[in-house]
Motif scaffolding. Structure first.
Motif, PDB file in Angstrom:
ATOM      1  N   GLY A 167       0.808  -1.219   0.000  1.00  0.00           N
ATOM      2  CA  GLY A 167       0.000   0.000   0.000  1.00  0.00           C
ATOM      3  C   GLY A 167       0.839   1.266   0.000  1.00  0.00           C
ATOM      4  O   GLY A 167       0.291   2.378   0.072  1.00  0.00           O
ATOM      5  N   MET A 168       2.160   1.153  -0.104  1.00  0.00           N
ATOM      6  CA  MET A 168       3.037   2.319  -0.144  1.00  0.00           C
ATOM      7  C   MET A 168       3.075   2.894  -1.561  1.00  0.00           C
ATOM      8  O   MET A 168       2.815   2.200  -2.545  1.00  0.00           O
ATOM      9  CB  MET A 168       4.466   1.941   0.263  1.00  0.00           C
ATOM     10  CG  MET A 168       4.635   1.351   1.644  1.00  0.00           C
ATOM     11  SD  MET A 168       6.400   0.992   1.939  1.00  0.00           S
ATOM     12  CE  MET A 168       6.283  -0.263   3.235  1.00  0.00           C
ATOM     13  N   ALA A 169       3.460   4.149  -1.637  1.00  0.00           N
ATOM     14  CA  ALA A 169       3.668   4.776  -2.934  1.00  0.00           C
ATOM     15  C   ALA A 169       4.882   4.143  -3.611  1.00  0.00           C
ATOM     16  O   ALA A 169       5.813   3.679  -2.935  1.00  0.00           O
ATOM     17  CB  ALA A 169       3.897   6.280  -2.766  1.00  0.00           C
ATOM     18  N   ARG A 170       4.887   4.152  -4.950  1.00  0.00           N
ATOM     19  CA  ARG A 170       5.995   3.530  -5.669  1.00  0.00           C
ATOM     20  C   ARG A 170       7.332   4.172  -5.298  1.00  0.00           C
ATOM     21  O   ARG A 170       8.344   3.478  -5.144  1.00  0.00           O
ATOM     22  CB  ARG A 170       5.761   3.634  -7.182  1.00  0.00           C
ATOM     23  CG  ARG A 170       6.863   2.992  -8.025  1.00  0.00           C
ATOM     24  CD  ARG A 170       6.443   2.926  -9.468  1.00  0.00           C
ATOM     25  NE  ARG A 170       5.404   1.940  -9.667  1.00  0.00           N
ATOM     26  CZ  ARG A 170       5.618   0.648  -9.909  1.00  0.00           C
ATOM     27  NH1 ARG A 170       6.845   0.178  -9.930  1.00  0.00           N
ATOM     28  NH2 ARG A 170       4.616  -0.171 -10.096  1.00  0.00           N
ATOM     29  N   ALA A 171       7.348   5.497  -5.148  1.00  0.00           N
ATOM     30  CA  ALA A 171       8.599   6.175  -4.799  1.00  0.00           C
ATOM     31  C   ALA A 171       9.084   5.752  -3.417  1.00  0.00           C
ATOM     32  O   ALA A 171      10.292   5.606  -3.185  1.00  0.00           O
ATOM     33  CB  ALA A 171       8.399   7.695  -4.846  1.00  0.00           C
ATOM     34  N   THR A 172       8.143   5.546  -2.503  1.00  0.00           N
ATOM     35  CA  THR A 172       8.516   5.099  -1.152  1.00  0.00           C
ATOM     36  C   THR A 172       9.091   3.687  -1.195  1.00  0.00           C
ATOM     37  O   THR A 172      10.111   3.401  -0.552  1.00  0.00           O
ATOM     38  CB  THR A 172       7.296   5.128  -0.218  1.00  0.00           C
ATOM     39  OG1 THR A 172       6.773   6.452  -0.173  1.00  0.00           O
ATOM     40  CG2 THR A 172       7.675   4.690   1.188  1.00  0.00           C
ATOM     41  N   VAL A 173       8.458   2.807  -1.946  1.00  0.00           N
ATOM     42  CA  VAL A 173       8.962   1.448  -2.096  1.00  0.00           C
ATOM     43  C   VAL A 173      10.362   1.470  -2.692  1.00  0.00           C
ATOM     44  O   VAL A 173      11.270   0.759  -2.230  1.00  0.00           O
ATOM     45  CB  VAL A 173       8.009   0.601  -2.965  1.00  0.00           C
ATOM     46  CG1 VAL A 173       8.662  -0.715  -3.378  1.00  0.00           C
ATOM     47  CG2 VAL A 173       6.712   0.342  -2.223  1.00  0.00           C
ATOM     48  N   GLU A 174      10.556   2.307  -3.725  1.00  0.00           N
ATOM     49  CA  GLU A 174      11.866   2.394  -4.362  1.00  0.00           C
ATOM     50  C   GLU A 174      12.932   2.835  -3.368  1.00  0.00           C
ATOM     51  O   GLU A 174      14.042   2.285  -3.327  1.00  0.00           O
ATOM     52  CB  GLU A 174      11.805   3.379  -5.535  1.00  0.00           C
ATOM     53  CG  GLU A 174      13.031   3.366  -6.432  1.00  0.00           C
ATOM     54  CD  GLU A 174      13.173   2.061  -7.197  1.00  0.00           C
ATOM     55  OE1 GLU A 174      14.317   1.571  -7.286  1.00  0.00           O
ATOM     56  OE2 GLU A 174      12.150   1.535  -7.663  1.00  0.00           O
ATOM     57  N   ARG A 179      12.860   2.509  -0.054  1.00  0.00           N
ATOM     58  CA  ARG A 179      13.075   1.456   0.927  1.00  0.00           C
ATOM     59  C   ARG A 179      13.918   0.314   0.345  1.00  0.00           C
ATOM     60  O   ARG A 179      14.798  -0.227   1.004  1.00  0.00           O
ATOM     61  CB  ARG A 179      11.744   0.881   1.420  1.00  0.00           C
ATOM     62  CG  ARG A 179      10.783   1.903   2.031  1.00  0.00           C
ATOM     63  CD  ARG A 179      11.219   2.294   3.420  1.00  0.00           C
ATOM     64  NE  ARG A 179      10.192   3.048   4.095  1.00  0.00           N
ATOM     65  CZ  ARG A 179      10.178   4.387   4.216  1.00  0.00           C
ATOM     66  NH1 ARG A 179      11.174   5.105   3.691  1.00  0.00           N
ATOM     67  NH2 ARG A 179       9.204   4.999   4.851  1.00  0.00           N
ATOM     68  N   LEU A 180      13.662  -0.043  -0.914  1.00  0.00           N
ATOM     69  CA  LEU A 180      14.423  -1.104  -1.559  1.00  0.00           C
ATOM     70  C   LEU A 180      15.888  -0.713  -1.715  1.00  0.00           C
ATOM     71  O   LEU A 180      16.786  -1.548  -1.540  1.00  0.00           O
ATOM     72  CB  LEU A 180      13.823  -1.439  -2.926  1.00  0.00           C
ATOM     73  CG  LEU A 180      12.467  -2.149  -2.917  1.00  0.00           C
ATOM     74  CD1 LEU A 180      11.918  -2.269  -4.330  1.00  0.00           C
ATOM     75  CD2 LEU A 180      12.588  -3.529  -2.277  1.00  0.00           C
ATOM     76  N   THR A 181      16.132   0.543  -2.024  1.00  0.00           N
ATOM     77  CA  THR A 181      17.509   1.015  -2.149  1.00  0.00           C
ATOM     78  C   THR A 181      18.260   0.833  -0.833  1.00  0.00           C
ATOM     79  O   THR A 181      19.406   0.377  -0.807  1.00  0.00           O
ATOM     80  CB  THR A 181      17.540   2.492  -2.576  1.00  0.00           C
ATOM     81  OG1 THR A 181      16.927   2.619  -3.857  1.00  0.00           O
ATOM     82  CG2 THR A 181      18.970   3.013  -2.641  1.00  0.00           C
ATOM     83  N   GLY A 182      17.590   1.176   0.268  1.00  0.00           N
ATOM     84  CA  GLY A 182      18.209   1.001   1.575  1.00  0.00           C
ATOM     85  C   GLY A 182      18.515  -0.454   1.878  1.00  0.00           C
ATOM     86  O   GLY A 182      19.581  -0.779   2.409  1.00  0.00           O
ATOM     87  N   LEU A 183      17.593  -1.353   1.529  1.00  0.00           N
ATOM     88  CA  LEU A 183      17.804  -2.786   1.774  1.00  0.00           C
ATOM     89  C   LEU A 183      18.916  -3.340   0.885  1.00  0.00           C
ATOM     90  O   LEU A 183      19.707  -4.189   1.330  1.00  0.00           O
ATOM     91  CB  LEU A 183      16.507  -3.552   1.526  1.00  0.00           C
ATOM     92  CG  LEU A 183      15.373  -3.310   2.530  1.00  0.00           C
ATOM     93  CD1 LEU A 183      14.073  -3.930   2.036  1.00  0.00           C
ATOM     94  CD2 LEU A 183      15.742  -3.884   3.905  1.00  0.00           C
TER      95      LEU A 183
END
Length: 397
Positions: free
Chosen positions: A38-45, A47-51
């Motif tokens: 349910g997150m925005a695509r930019a937020t997911v992107e 978070r994925l970068t951090g992981l």
């Protein structure tokens, strides 16, 4: 909104939440993660970068059918090689240690005899030496260690990680086990749990993931059990849930805990070895008992079978109260195989209501001798990789 709701909301919008979905394969592509979180695509992107930068995830092979036109969608996978866990499984007379990856996969093992009655300092020094050996075998360094996990044959208070019964492992009572290894592995979390508890957790997570209710019986020099109920490890209010070895079954034999008539006085390895020595057999350890049993020694077979019946009489009560789907039997005495298991089954099916046993499976531990190590590492892994823990780690980078 309550404080708990705020916490849950934060956790659900953090990188840890995405890692949890990737690790459990509920969502693995960007589009799947956006939809599932349910997150925005930019937020997911973000978070994925951090992981990715932290090494918790890596790019996997393209998922067939994920992108029917053009280039396949990128798939993310949990990087279980991004760190290691040191796990130790202590018995009354032996210890085994392992180096595992972050998915509790064993990379190297070693161990040897110990005397828990000698006290924690001496035994834990031996465990530390075994850790050093196992790290060398695995080709790993101390800098890669993310957690230390200890499984102990006694009741452990979850909040403190200390033995909480002065009558069991008396020299270990209130000893700060976490501090001992925290000094050796600075800044690394140390998890301490009862051995049967972690055996139950490991068995359920790795071998019976679709089974929500599992009872693990640990039969060795001591007797105990662990419970996974509704998919969660059940410890009880003071960590003493499953301590079946000291339930009173009558009789006049004195237990090592000081009470009279405990299950262990008939069924634990120390009691069987005592009885075999009185019959002029050379039996000191669970391995000695198993060797005699497998060799067909009639007295050893009879005593182990009777121990199974005694354990089964207690398990029957638990089956009637908890109605688990699986009873798994592990521990050193379980290496006696059908001799012990037949006695347990005999008592359970004779004493339990037919409805409680209609679909019940009573089986050997599928993890076998690795159950304690895998379970301890699994416990540590689940704590390390919990969404709130991951979010805290990434926010401090």
């Amino acid at each position: 909104m309550t404080v708990m709701g705020i916490r849950n909301g934060r956790a659900a919008s953090g990188a840890g939440h995405l890692l949890d979905m990737i690790r459990n394969q509920r969502a693995r592509t960007r589009s799947e993660l956006v939809r599932a979180s349910g997150m925005a695509r930019a937020t997911v992107e973000n978070r994925l970068t951090g992981l990715l930068e932290a090494g918790y995830i890596v790019y996997g092979a393209g998922s067939p059918g994920a992108a029917p036109v053009g280039r396949p969608a990128e798939v993310f996978e949990f990087n279980h090689r991004s760190g290691i866990i040191l796990a130790a499984d202590l018995g009354l007379d032996h210890c085994r240690v392992a180096v595992t990856d972050l998915a509790a996969g064993i990379l190297a093992t070693t161990g040897g005899p110990v005397e828990t009655e000698s006290g924690p300092e001496e035994v834990l020094r031996q465990v530390g030496d075994h850790f050093t050996t196992a790290l060398g075998q695995a080709g790993k360094g101390a800098a890669e260690v993310r957690a230390v996990a200890l499984a102990l044959p006694g009741p452990v208070e979850t909040a403190t990680g200390r033995i909480n019964s002065p009558t069991m492992m008396s020299k270990w009572y209130e000893f700060d086990l976490r501090a001992f290894f925290a000094g050796r592995f600075s800044g690394i979390p140390v998890f301490v749990e009862n051995d049967a508890h972690v055996m139950a957790l490991g068995e359920q997570r790795k071998q019976w993931p679709d089974t929500a209710d599992l009872l693990m019986v640990s039969a060795g020099m001591s007797i105990s059990s662990g419970l996974v109920l509704g998919g969660q490890l059940f410890r009880g209010s003071l960590g003493a849930a499953g301590d079946i070895g000291h339930l009173n079954r009558g009789g006049g034999r004195v237990c090592r805990c000081g009470s009279v008539g405990c299950l262990e006085t008939d069924a634990a390895g120390w009691a069987i070895a005592r009885d075999l020595r009185s019959m002029d057999r050379d039996a000191r350890t669970a391995a000695d008992i198993v060797a005699l049993t497998r060799a067909g020694d009639p007295d050893a077979v009879a005593l182990v079978r009777q121990a199974g019946r005694a354990i089964g009489s207690v398990v029957a009560d638990l089956v009637g109260v908890l109605n688990p789907s699986v009873v798994a039997v592990g521990g050193a005495l379980a290496e006696a195989r059908e001799t012990l298991l037949a006695g347990i089954r005999e008592a359970v099916y004779a004493r339990s209501h037919p409805l409680a046993t209609r679909d019940l499976q009573i089986t050997h531990s599928l993890l076998g001798g690795d159950a304690g190590l895998v379970g301890a590492a699994t416990l540590a892994s689940e704590q390390l990789l919990a969404p709130e823990a991951i979010d805290a780690q990434l926010s401090s980078r």
